[in-house]
Design a protein around this motif. Structure first.
Motif: not given
Length: 382
Positions: A59-67, A87-90, A113-118
């Motif tokens: 719902l927060t569109d966080s799932g693709l933050s870690i590639t 990480e941001f550049e990726a 990023y923290w949402w997906e990492w968590g």
């Protein structure tokens, strides 16, 4: 050697016959049923939290933050400015950034990023809890007879879930994709509910002695077990359809009920439901059709649940009837929350409550089926 005949008047000493100990059948190989049940309940709670965090990540569109998928090294987050920049550049190389989030600040990136990492860390923690618990009971030989395979099965499903999670994320990194593929999201969520269902069923089973379950099964209602089994399958299909709705944000379109608003007014059917080619794409990518199918399936599920509840009223067992009463009550609550989700265009607060209620309803259906199969003994008056 000849046998000496005995006189009918001879006193014969009676030998003491062994007395059968009650619970002998259940005692053999029963293991640490209570402790394993507590362990499974811990896993159950963690999976519920995982489903919640996963829903909020979507719902927060966080799932693709870690590639990338790094099962071991990925457990360590960026520790300095250079690592954060990497990480941001990726992330900046994928379509979600270039076409939707261009200009995002580092602070905004860190939030997603923290949402997906968590979310990923929680998955690793669940695997650790399973692994340590299983090894503990296995080494101490406390696993009940016949339960080793079932507990391994839970762990295998957890491992498969991790692989499917990356399969889902990978789809969102491809050219032209702004989100993960909705059917992969549905597979990921559906498997989470399957895992939760098996853990719940095993927890129900371990809460009673094997002898009690064997006895209770003789009094089970076969017809009601079959009907409630169909209801379990139907509910899972509805959950998968809900994931398809979430996958393309279809819940934020057509904020009307029972009709669907279009550019020319309100209609029962969505506009141009089969405009995409090939035609099968519409069932995954057309927001109007996906939401419409979810609505219609919800109506049918509600009708079938009422039918199963009506059939359950014939059960002579009080606890079984109560189980199906609870199931129907939660079904009504879930339908109301679903309508509110549509009317308010699926805000995060209502959408996550809708998902959590689906979890509670799913367990209530399984509990009702368990009671139909293994009714709890009651007095004649009861």
């Amino acid at each position: 050697m000849a046998i000496k005949p005995r006189s009918i008047f001879e006193e014969v000493s009676e030998t003491q016959k062994p007395v059968a100990a009650p619970g002998g059948i259940d005692a053999k190989g029963r293991g640490a049923r209570g402790a394993i049940r507590v362990w499974l309940m811990m896993l159950f709670a963690l999976v519920v939290v995982m489903i919640t965090v996963g829903g909020l990540t979507r719902l927060t569109d966080s799932g693709l933050s870690i590639t990338e998928w790094a099962p071991l090294s990925g457990s360590v987050p960026p520790l300095n400015a250079a690592q954060w920049e990497a990480e941001f550049e990726a992330y900046k190389q994928i379509p979600e950034y270039t076409e939707q989030n261009a200009g995002m600040s580092m602070a905004e990136f860190k939030v997603i990023y923290w949402w997906e990492w968590g979310h990923r860390q929680l998955g690793r923690f669940i695997g650790l809890v399973w692994g340590l618990g299983f090894a503990y009971f296995l080494v101490r030989r406390q696993i009940p007879t016949g339960w080793t395979g079932r507990l391994v099965f839970i762990g295998a499903l957890g491992g498969l879930q991790g692989a499917i999670g990356w399969w889902m994320v990978h789809s969102g990194l491809q050219e032209g994709m702004l989100d993960v593929a909705s059917y992969r999201l549905a597979t990921h969520l559906g498997l989470a509910f399957v895992i939760l269902g098996f853990i719940a069923w095993y927890t129900f089973s371990l809460g009673r002695r094997e002898a009690d379950l064997m006895q209770a099964r003789r009094a089970g209602d076969a017809g009601l077990v079959t009907l409630s089994g169909v209801l379990v399958g139907f509910a899972l299909v509805q959950i998968l359809l809900g994931a398809l709705v979430a996958g393309i944000d279809a819940g934020r379109n057509f904020p009307n009920w029972p009709l669907m608003t279009t550019g020319t007014g309100a209609s029962f059917f969505p506009p141009d439901p089969f405009s995409l080619t090939p035609i099968w794409r519409n069932f995954f990518e057309d927001a109007g059709l996906v939401q419409f199918v979810h609505r219609m399936s919800g109506y049918l599920l509600m009708a079938f649940a009422v039918f199963v509840w009506w059939r359950a009223r014939r059960s002579p067992n009080t606890q079984t009837r109560f189980g199906f009463n609870a199931m129907l009550a939660l079904m009504v609550v879930q339908m109301v929350i679903g309508i509110l989700t549509v009317l308010y265009s699926a805000p995060v607060q209502i959408a996550i409550v809708h998902q959590l209620t689906a979890v509670v309803l799913w367990i209530a259906i399984l509990r009702a089926r368990f009671l139909a199969r293994y009714p709890i003994a009651q007095s004649i008056r009861g």
